[in-house]
Scaffold this motif. Structure first.
Motif, short mmCIF file in Angstrom:
data_model
loop_
_atom_site.label_atom_id
_atom_site.label_comp_id
_atom_site.label_asym_id
_atom_site.label_seq_id
_atom_site.Cartn_x
_atom_site.Cartn_y
_atom_site.Cartn_z
N PRO A 52 0.83 -1.22 0.00
CA PRO A 52 0.00 0.00 0.00
C PRO A 52 0.85 1.26 0.00
O PRO A 52 2.05 1.20 0.26
N PRO A 53 0.22 2.42 -0.27
CA PRO A 53 0.90 3.68 -0.02
C PRO A 53 1.19 3.79 1.48
O PRO A 53 0.38 3.33 2.29
N PHE A 54 2.32 4.39 1.84
CA PHE A 54 2.74 4.42 3.26
C PHE A 54 2.38 5.71 3.98
O PHE A 54 2.79 5.92 5.11
N GLY A 236 3.14 -0.28 -10.40
CA GLY A 236 3.77 -0.62 -11.68
C GLY A 236 3.43 -2.01 -12.16
O GLY A 236 3.93 -2.44 -13.20
N GLY A 237 2.67 -2.76 -11.37
CA GLY A 237 2.16 -4.06 -11.83
C GLY A 237 3.05 -5.25 -11.56
O GLY A 237 2.90 -6.30 -12.20
N SER A 238 3.96 -5.12 -10.58
CA SER A 238 4.90 -6.25 -10.36
C SER A 238 4.17 -7.55 -9.97
O SER A 238 4.53 -8.62 -10.43
N THR A 253 -6.39 -4.02 -8.88
CA THR A 253 -6.99 -2.69 -8.92
C THR A 253 -5.89 -1.65 -8.80
O THR A 253 -4.89 -1.87 -8.11
N GLU A 254 -6.07 -0.56 -9.48
CA GLU A 254 -5.17 0.60 -9.35
C GLU A 254 -6.04 1.82 -9.58
O GLU A 254 -6.75 1.91 -10.58
N LEU A 255 -5.95 2.74 -8.62
CA LEU A 255 -6.84 3.90 -8.64
C LEU A 255 -6.50 4.85 -9.78
O LEU A 255 -7.37 5.45 -10.37
#
Ligand SMILES: C[S@@+](CC[C@H](N)C(=O)[O-])C[C@H]1O[C@@H](n2cnc3c(N)ncnc32)[C@H](O)[C@@H]1O
Length: 300
Positions: A52-54, A236-238, A253-255
């Motif tokens: 997640p974003p930190f 980035g889809g890793s 999912t990616e916002l």
């Protein structure tokens, strides 16, 4: 190329959104993960991998606000963590990557729903100490399962050698011949996973993304080909690339901008990008009727 239509999805299903792309293994929604999770059935995913974003003010180059009030951040994290736990099958796994100070809070949420397996320490190079603190040298990868793991594959690593002379670095106390020929057992300390810092190795220049080996190992440990993986934070889809490599199915999912992910998948897998995933996407989501019943059940 990837399909941008609502193909493979039942019009009677509750999902009110079309995928951004589909491959032979996966489906990506350019959506808030909580919105997609809300439409997902319980106990359908074999593994969740989340990075997640930190909330440290990082610039994701996509307009995402990575600095909100601490309470607000943890409330949001609790929501998606609980939702991810809900969609995991009994015996399924949850890997959650975070700074140690966030990981201890996340572990508190996870402890309420799942069973602790490991705090995997991933060595982190190029950091610096702030204030009266030790030099931070690792990130945490929390590994939880819902009860006894349905799958636990032992991952083995090649015996480390000197990168100049190729000689083995250790003598194993004279017991080299007793080592498993398949390699060393993977431990809970990963020293070879520092993120790609050079922009030529990155899918999304200027933004940290995980080395592919991180989600790959998580999937190798906890899933088998054909299993279903969910990653709520595409970046980035890793994770999606790892799933493609390993023939796992995936939902992502990616916002924000998903074109990096699209390019990554197209570069690596031009032949795998067909119109329809090899698993039933519609079975992963509630129909409208089911959804109503499920909401009633949850609030009863
Ligand atoms: C740390 S990055 C993930 C990096 C990814 N693991 C990789 O290796 O490339 C977190 C991503 O989550 C996305 N994001 C933030 N909030 C989101 C939300 N509510 N739903 C879906 N994606 C979100 C951000 O735009 C960002 O790209």
């Amino acid at each position: 190329m990837a399909n941008h239509q609502n193909q493979g999805l039942d019009p009677g299903a509750a999902i009110p959104f079309a995928p951004f792309l589909t491959t032979s293994h996966g489906v990506l929604y350019q959506k808030d993960c909580l919105e997609v999770l809300a439409a997902m059935r319980s106990e359908i995913v074999d593994c969740v991998f989340a990075d997640p974003p930190f909330n440290i003010g990082k610039d994701y180059k996509n307009g995402f606000n990575d600095r909100v009030r601490e309470n607000q951040y943890y409330e949001w994290c609790k929501s998606w963590i609980y939702e991810c736990c809900r969609v995991i099958k009994p015996g399924g796994s949850f890997f959650l990557y975070a700074l140690p100070e966030l990981a201890v809070r996340f572990a508190g949420f996870l402890n309420e729903r799942m069973d602790f397996r490991h705090w995997i320490a991933l060595s982190m190079k190029g950091t610096f100490p702030r204030g009266r603190k030790l030099y931070p040298a690792h990130y945490a990868l929390l590994y939880y399962t819902r009860g006894t793991p349905a799958t636990f594959n032992r991952v083995r690593l090649p015996v480390p050698v000197c990168r100049h002379c190729r000689k083995e670095l250790k003598d194993y106390g004279g017991h080299r011949d007793k080592l498993n020929p398949a390699g060393l057992n993977l431990s809970d300390f990963w020293d070879d996973t520092s993120p790609n810092r050079h922009k030529k190795f990155k899918v999304r220049p200027g933004v940290n993304e995980l080395k592919l080996i991180v989600p790959e190992r998580a999937l190798l440990i906890s899933t088998n080909p054909g299993d279903l993986v969910f990653d709520p934070f595409g970046g980035g889809g890793s994770t999606y690339q790892a799933a493609e490599n390993l023939h796992r199915n995936w939902i992502g999912t990616e916002l924000f901008d998903c074109h990096h992910i699209q390019r990554r998948l197209e570069d690596g897998y031009p032949l795998s990008l067909i119109q329809k995933p090899g698993f039933s996407v519609k079975d992963c989501f509630y129909t409208n009727e089911d959804h109503k019943n499920e909401v009633l059940r949850r609030i009863a």
